[in-house]
Design a protein around this motif. Structure first.
Motif, mmCIF file in Angstrom:
data_model
loop_
_atom_site.group_PDB
_atom_site.id
_atom_site.type_symbol
_atom_site.label_atom_id
_atom_site.label_comp_id
_atom_site.label_asym_id
_atom_site.label_seq_id
_atom_site.Cartn_x
_atom_site.Cartn_y
_atom_site.Cartn_z
ATOM 1 N N ARG A 158 0.829 -1.196 0.000
ATOM 2 C CA ARG A 158 0.000 0.000 0.000
ATOM 3 C C ARG A 158 0.873 1.259 0.000
ATOM 4 O O ARG A 158 1.978 1.263 0.552
ATOM 5 C CB ARG A 158 -0.919 0.026 1.224
ATOM 6 C CG ARG A 158 -1.822 -1.189 1.402
ATOM 7 C CD ARG A 158 -2.874 -1.273 0.327
ATOM 8 N NE ARG A 158 -3.733 -0.098 0.247
ATOM 9 C CZ ARG A 158 -4.874 0.056 0.934
ATOM 10 N NH1 ARG A 158 -5.279 -0.899 1.787
ATOM 11 N NH2 ARG A 158 -5.608 1.138 0.775
ATOM 12 N N LEU A 159 0.355 2.323 -0.619
ATOM 13 C CA LEU A 159 0.978 3.640 -0.528
ATOM 14 C C LEU A 159 0.250 4.393 0.582
ATOM 15 O O LEU A 159 -0.894 4.807 0.396
ATOM 16 C CB LEU A 159 0.858 4.389 -1.857
ATOM 17 C CG LEU A 159 1.385 5.820 -1.876
ATOM 18 C CD1 LEU A 159 2.893 5.845 -1.623
ATOM 19 C CD2 LEU A 159 1.048 6.516 -3.191
ATOM 20 N N ILE A 191 4.904 -0.504 5.963
ATOM 21 C CA ILE A 191 4.776 -1.561 4.963
ATOM 22 C C ILE A 191 3.478 -2.320 5.223
ATOM 23 O O ILE A 191 3.261 -2.852 6.314
ATOM 24 C CB ILE A 191 5.967 -2.540 5.023
ATOM 25 C CG1 ILE A 191 7.263 -1.799 4.683
ATOM 26 C CG2 ILE A 191 5.759 -3.709 4.069
ATOM 27 C CD1 ILE A 191 8.516 -2.634 4.904
ATOM 28 N N ASP A 192 2.607 -2.345 4.239
ATOM 29 C CA ASP A 192 1.339 -3.075 4.319
ATOM 30 C C ASP A 192 1.260 -3.945 3.077
ATOM 31 O O ASP A 192 1.053 -3.449 1.958
ATOM 32 C CB ASP A 192 0.174 -2.097 4.387
ATOM 33 C CG ASP A 192 -1.153 -2.795 4.666
ATOM 34 O OD1 ASP A 192 -1.201 -4.039 4.605
ATOM 35 O OD2 ASP A 192 -2.153 -2.088 4.925
ATOM 36 N N LEU A 193 1.450 -5.246 3.252
ATOM 37 C CA LEU A 193 1.590 -6.197 2.147
ATOM 38 C C LEU A 193 0.243 -6.815 1.790
ATOM 39 O O LEU A 193 -0.426 -7.401 2.639
ATOM 40 C CB LEU A 193 2.588 -7.291 2.542
ATOM 41 C CG LEU A 193 2.807 -8.442 1.565
ATOM 42 C CD1 LEU A 193 3.308 -7.935 0.217
ATOM 43 C CD2 LEU A 193 3.776 -9.460 2.163
ATOM 44 N N VAL A 194 -0.153 -6.688 0.531
ATOM 45 C CA VAL A 194 -1.426 -7.229 0.048
ATOM 46 C C VAL A 194 -1.157 -8.246 -1.054
ATOM 47 O O VAL A 194 -0.333 -8.021 -1.944
ATOM 48 C CB VAL A 194 -2.335 -6.103 -0.496
ATOM 49 C CG1 VAL A 194 -3.605 -6.691 -1.120
ATOM 50 C CG2 VAL A 194 -2.691 -5.124 0.610
ATOM 51 N N ALA A 234 6.196 -9.860 6.903
ATOM 52 C CA ALA A 234 4.949 -9.104 6.867
ATOM 53 C C ALA A 234 3.804 -10.073 6.602
ATOM 54 O O ALA A 234 3.990 -11.089 5.928
ATOM 55 C CB ALA A 234 4.991 -8.026 5.790
ATOM 56 N N ASP A 235 2.631 -9.764 7.132
ATOM 57 C CA ASP A 235 1.463 -10.616 6.936
ATOM 58 C C ASP A 235 0.731 -10.193 5.675
ATOM 59 O O ASP A 235 0.107 -9.124 5.630
ATOM 60 C CB ASP A 235 0.504 -10.504 8.128
ATOM 61 C CG ASP A 235 1.083 -11.133 9.385
ATOM 62 O OD1 ASP A 235 1.896 -12.060 9.246
ATOM 63 O OD2 ASP A 235 0.717 -10.695 10.487
#
Length: 450
Positions: A158-159, A191-194, A234-235
């Protein structure tokens, strides 16, 4: 002489002089996160300031949104820009800025998996000049299903925007972050990992549990903090929730021994297949072009004084028509304007011709803006095959261009079209300077002879 057609302008190599040098920008994100982040630098005449900054809201290459100037280091969430640094050179000023705001580029790019937009940035100076850059962003699909093509549903990060991920004073403060003491607090790099395929059975790239990240200086060297891309757990998740974010710990660039300057925060999302092998849909940390830029840091920033302050020019070219073996000579014109900060005096000019065209005189004629009826001649040397004409010192004597000033010199070597000239488009080249600081090509469209 042939009939001139539509003029074309050559483009100087250095964008900082006639446009905007892009230091970094938010280059890739999913449709969920239509936001603009841009860091740039311009070189302007001494004393000139920025009057206005605008950018394209929908990626239609029209600068239709105006950004408001706010104080350096504010890190707000509106359509805003900050002047980070003003550096004085002997003949110019360097203005470095950061720009942020909303975008509307969230059209679903399926089935391609991604869509590229050019976001026009216009910087209007108080002398009336407009500088432009067109950074490209890649917008990824924000949805996926098993029937989608292979490249849809790649993992992404994600931004961060507004306050959705927490942080002080907001979630997006890690882009264009200003630190004069070298400290970057622990809530700036988020950091948000999708992975839209996360947990799906029997499909490639169905699990993401880590990324790679790196902090890289403007000159391409990594920070001592990340000498190589670093693995970060990261999850991965398929939904739009923000609760599984990872925030990196605070760092002190000064204590690490890092040099001052501009740094990009880069992230490479990873994924694996059901059998645990790395997926071809992951983003390769060995490829800088695969990185997502999620942030940037101005550490005690001063624009590099070693920037080339050499001569700059644009050369307007034309397309001529001719017939193989014709009796009349042709005179390809090159109209030169000074777009730099220094006067251009007498310079070396080299003309080149392809097979079928040859220079007929060991000199070049030119006219000037003050009196275009008065023709001047500069001597030159012809190569043995008459396909190169070298004029060691053509007195262009061009002052820098600017609002209300259109100083130009038109140079036009004499040429003939050989009877054996092949039909088609033939380029006639020009190079200015030693070393070369501007190049261009006229085109001669040759028709077969009788």
């Amino acid at each position: 002489m042939g009939t001139p057609a539509t003029p074309q302008d050559s483009t100087p190599i250095d964008p900082e002089v006639t446009g905007i040098r892009t230091l970094g920008h938010a280059n890739r994100f999913a449709t969920w996160d239509s936001e603009f982040r841009y860091d740039g630098r311009v070189r302007v005449p001494m004393g000139v300031k920025i009057k206005e900054v605008r950018y394209s809201y929908t990626g239609n290459e029209q600068a239709d949104v105006t950004a408001t100037e706010v104080r350096r280091g504010q890190g707000g969430t509106g359509q805003e820009y900050e002047v980070i640094d003003l550096t004085f050179l002997d003949d110019a000023d360097l203005i470095t800025f950061t720009l942020r705001g909303d975008l509307n580029v969230d059209a679903d790019p399926r089935p391609a998996g991604a869509r590229t937009y050019r976001i026009r940035v216009d910087v209007t100076l108080d002398n009336g000049e407009i500088r432009t850059a067109n950074p490209e962003i890649q917008v990824l699909a924000g949805a996926w299903q098993k029937s989608d093509p292979e490249k849809a549903g790649r993992p992404f990060v994600r931004l961060p925007y507004d306050n959705n991920w927490g942080g002080s004073p907001n979630s997006q403060a890690g882009f264009g972050f200003v630190t004069d003491n070298g400290r970057v607090p622990g809530d700036k790099f988020i950091i948000d990992l999708v992975n839209l395929r996360q947990g799906q059975q029997d499909v490639p790239s169905n699990n993401s549990d880590h990324v790679y990240y790196q902090l890289v200086h403007e000159d391409g060297t990594p920070s001592h903090y990340t000498p190589t891309p670093q693995l970060q757990k990261a999850d991965g998740h398929a939904d739009s929730g923000t609760g599984r974010k990872v925030t990196l710990p605070g760092i002190d660039l000064r204590q690490l021994g890092d040099k001052t300057g501009y740094y990009r925060f880069l992230v490479w999302p990873q994924s694996v297949n059901p059998d645990g092998t790395p997926s071809s849909l992951r983003w390769d940390e060995a490829k800088p072009e695969d990185a997502f830029q999620l942030g940037s840091v101005y550490y005690r920033y001063k624009a590099p004084r070693g920037i080339d302050t050499g001569l700059r020019a644009t050369i307007k070219t034309r397309t001529l028509t001719a017939t193989a073996g014709q009796d009349r000579w042709i005179y390809p014109p090159f109209v030169i304007r000074n777009t730099g900060q220094r006067a251009i005096g007498a310079v070396k000019v080299v003309f080149t011709a392809p097979d079928g065209l040859r220079f007929t005189e060991d000199r070049v004629a030119f006219t000037r803006w003050e009196d275009e009826q008065h023709e001047v001649v500069a001597p030159g040397v012809l190569s043995a095959d008459h396909r190169t004409l070298t004029c060691p010192a053509v007195p262009l004597d061009l002052v820098p261009s600017g609002p209300g000033r259109d100083a130009w010199v038109s140079v036009y070597p004499a040429m003939e079209v050989e009877a054996t000239a092949p039909a088609g488009r033939a380029p006639v080249g020009i190079q200015l300077g030693d070393p070369v600081f501007a190049t261009a090509q006229d085109t001669v469209e040759i028709s077969p002879g009788d």
